[in-house]
Design an enzyme around this catalytic site. Structure first.
Site, PDB file in Angstrom:
ATOM      1  N   GLY A   1     -20.356  31.080 -33.039  1.00 38.45           N
ATOM      2  CA  GLY A   1     -18.936  31.130 -33.247  1.00 38.45           C
ATOM      3  C   GLY A   1     -18.190  30.535 -32.229  1.00 38.45           C
TER       4      GLY A   1
ATOM      5  N   ASN B   1     -28.796  32.910 -32.272  1.00 40.66           N
ATOM      6  CA  ASN B   1     -27.687  32.034 -33.345  1.00 40.66           C
ATOM      7  C   ASN B   1     -27.626  30.808 -32.251  1.00 40.66           C
ATOM      8  OD1 ASN B   1     -26.407  34.019 -35.098  1.00 40.66           O
ATOM      9  ND2 ASN B   1     -26.564  35.233 -33.207  1.00 40.66           N
TER      10      ASN B   1
ATOM     11  N   ASP C   1     -28.730  38.279 -29.639  1.00 41.16           N
ATOM     12  CA  ASP C   1     -28.344  39.767 -29.903  1.00 41.16           C
ATOM     13  C   ASP C   1     -29.482  40.734 -29.752  1.00 41.16           C
ATOM     14  OD1 ASP C   1     -25.834  38.342 -30.795  1.00 41.16           O
ATOM     15  OD2 ASP C   1     -26.457  38.368 -32.713  1.00 41.16           O
TER      16      ASP C   1
ATOM     17  N   SER D   1     -23.588  35.584 -39.624  1.00 38.17           N
ATOM     18  CA  SER D   1     -22.506  36.484 -39.819  1.00 38.17           C
ATOM     19  C   SER D   1     -22.425  37.749 -40.586  1.00 38.17           C
ATOM     20  CB  SER D   1     -21.264  35.753 -40.279  1.00 38.17           C
ATOM     21  OG  SER D   1     -20.919  34.705 -39.388  1.00 38.17           O
TER      22      SER D   1
ATOM     23  N   ARG E   1     -26.772  31.949 -28.494  1.00 33.27           N
ATOM     24  CA  ARG E   1     -26.476  33.307 -28.243  1.00 33.27           C
ATOM     25  C   ARG E   1     -27.579  34.407 -28.906  1.00 33.27           C
ATOM     26  NH1 ARG E   1     -22.301  34.747 -32.115  1.00 33.27           N
ATOM     27  NH2 ARG E   1     -23.716  36.475 -32.734  1.00 33.27           N
TER      28      ARG E   1
ATOM     29  N   TYR F   1     -15.234  40.041 -38.055  1.00 34.15           N
ATOM     30  CA  TYR F   1     -14.016  39.180 -38.267  1.00 34.15           C
ATOM     31  C   TYR F   1     -12.708  39.810 -38.576  1.00 34.15           C
ATOM     32  CZ  TYR F   1     -17.670  35.743 -37.862  1.00 34.15           C
ATOM     33  OH  TYR F   1     -18.714  35.109 -37.696  1.00 34.15           O
TER      34      TYR F   1
ATOM     35  N   GLU G   1     -31.752  39.124 -33.002  1.00 30.35           N
ATOM     36  CA  GLU G   1     -31.553  37.706 -33.550  1.00 30.35           C
ATOM     37  C   GLU G   1     -31.133  36.624 -32.513  1.00 30.35           C
ATOM     38  OE1 GLU G   1     -29.687  37.320 -37.151  1.00 30.35           O
ATOM     39  OE2 GLU G   1     -27.548  37.860 -36.242  1.00 30.35           O
TER      40      GLU G   1
ATOM     41  N   GLU H   1     -19.652  31.001 -44.574  1.00 27.92           N
ATOM     42  CA  GLU H   1     -19.294  30.866 -42.949  1.00 27.92           C
ATOM     43  C   GLU H   1     -18.217  29.608 -42.915  1.00 27.92           C
ATOM     44  OE1 GLU H   1     -22.233  32.450 -39.909  1.00 27.92           O
ATOM     45  OE2 GLU H   1     -23.519  31.871 -41.586  1.00 27.92           O
TER      46      GLU H   1
END
Length: 329
Positions: free
Chosen positions: A298, A294, A278, A167, A276, A237, A292, A16
């Site tokens: 990003g 984060n 998810d 990611s 963040r 991405y 999960e 990453e």
């Protein structure tokens, strides 16, 4: 307010690295108009920590986390960590800055280390009212992996993913027992622990949460709709593969319910700064399934958190400034 020297840390030890550089560029651009900050982007690799000046590359003195420019020693008032994966998301840098007494924008060392481990995180958030988790098994690289045992305990399709990672690198969706060996091998290339998890069918979302001005703020959720079979690295991405709808089309009642659940997740994990989360809303029942969290999400211009900050009517630069000021109080 006196001028603060901000070290913006980017790079890291994982795949990453480039994602982290894009995050740093966007953060630096959004902080550029704030005359209270002088931002220095510090790049971190396994071999070197350095700052690229106009005419030279300057190494960081790791003894006190300083750099010397034009014979002037520059000390940093704050570390803005935007390294995805190790060593910025797993507690290593947090522990280093704790020892030096330098404030930073993320969760502390303990929470950062725990939340990098998907299985540990699921165990801690288990029991939160309204939160569900998929049935799963955690495997260790040093052990024998009997695919028949996995198939007997979990229902296909399955997700196989590194237990520590981000990611969606090394992640696979497996439809039957024949696909397990290859998926396990791919995941073990990224981590010594692997999580095998039952597939939850439903709508996929991601939602930001942060402590701003002393209060927890839940941002508008983003619904993620991908043309791929699941939201993997390519889907995240590659332009045009995924549609991200911010704010998501959710009823006011559901928005309130989700906000309550993610606030409890953030609190129970002792999070700081921004994170963040998810999740999936199960098809048919709309039950909340935690995927999960984060803790260094990003931050490129198109990333989910900046999207959600803008959707909330906030300025992205002011959002980053609030994270800095909140951590230095």
């Amino acid at each position: 307010m006196s001028l603060k020297n901000i070290a913006l840390l980017a790079g890291g030890f994982t795949g990453e690295y480039e994602v982290s550089l894009n995050s740093a560029k966007n953060i630096a651009a959004n902080l550029a108009s704030n005359s209270n900050y002088k931002v220095y982007t510090i790049l971190i690799t396994r071999d070197r920590w350095f700052f690229e000046a106009d005419d030279a590359t300057v190494d960081v003195d790791k003894n006190d986390f300083t750099i010397t420019l034009n014979q002037e020693k520059i000390k940093f008032d704050f570390a803005f960590i935007t390294i995805h994966g190790s060593p910025g998301e797993d507690g290593k840098l947090q522990g280093y800055f704790d020892m030096l007494g330098i404030p930073y924008n993320t969760c502390d060392a303990t929470t950062s280390a725990i939340t990098m481990n998907k299985a540990y995180t699921k165990a801690i958030v288990n029991g939160i009212h309204g939160l569900h988790t998929a049935h799963s098994m955690r495997l260790f690289e040093r052990d024998v992996h009997d695919v028949a045992t996995i198939a007997a305990n979990l229902k296909f399709p399955l997700f196989v993913k590194p237990n520590n990672g981000g990611s969606s690198v090394g992640m696979s969706k497996v439809q039957n027992i024949a696909g397990l060996p290859e998926a396990l091998n791919r995941a073990f290339q990224e981590d010594a622990q692997v999580l095998v998890e039952e597939f939850i069918k439903g709508r996929e979302f991601s939602i930001g949460i942060a402590r701003l001005h002393g209060k927890i703020k839940v941002l508008p959720a983003t619904e993620i709709i991908t043309s791929k079979d699941f939201f993997d690295y390519e889907a995240k991405y590659t332009s045009g593969v995924t549609q991200e709808i911010t704010p998501a089309d959710l009823s006011a009642e559901k928005v309130k319910e989700i906000a309550g659940i993610v606030t409890e997740v953030y609190t129970r994990l002792n999070c700081r700064g921004m994170a963040r989360i998810d999740f999936i809303l199960l098809e048919g029942s709309n039950d909340f399934y935690f995927i999960e969290i984060n803790t260094t999400p990003g931050q490129s211009a198109a990333s989910l958190i900046p999207q959600q900050v803008r959707a909330a009517g906030m300025d992205v630069g002011e959002f980053y400034s609030a994270l800095i000021e909140g951590a230095t109080l």
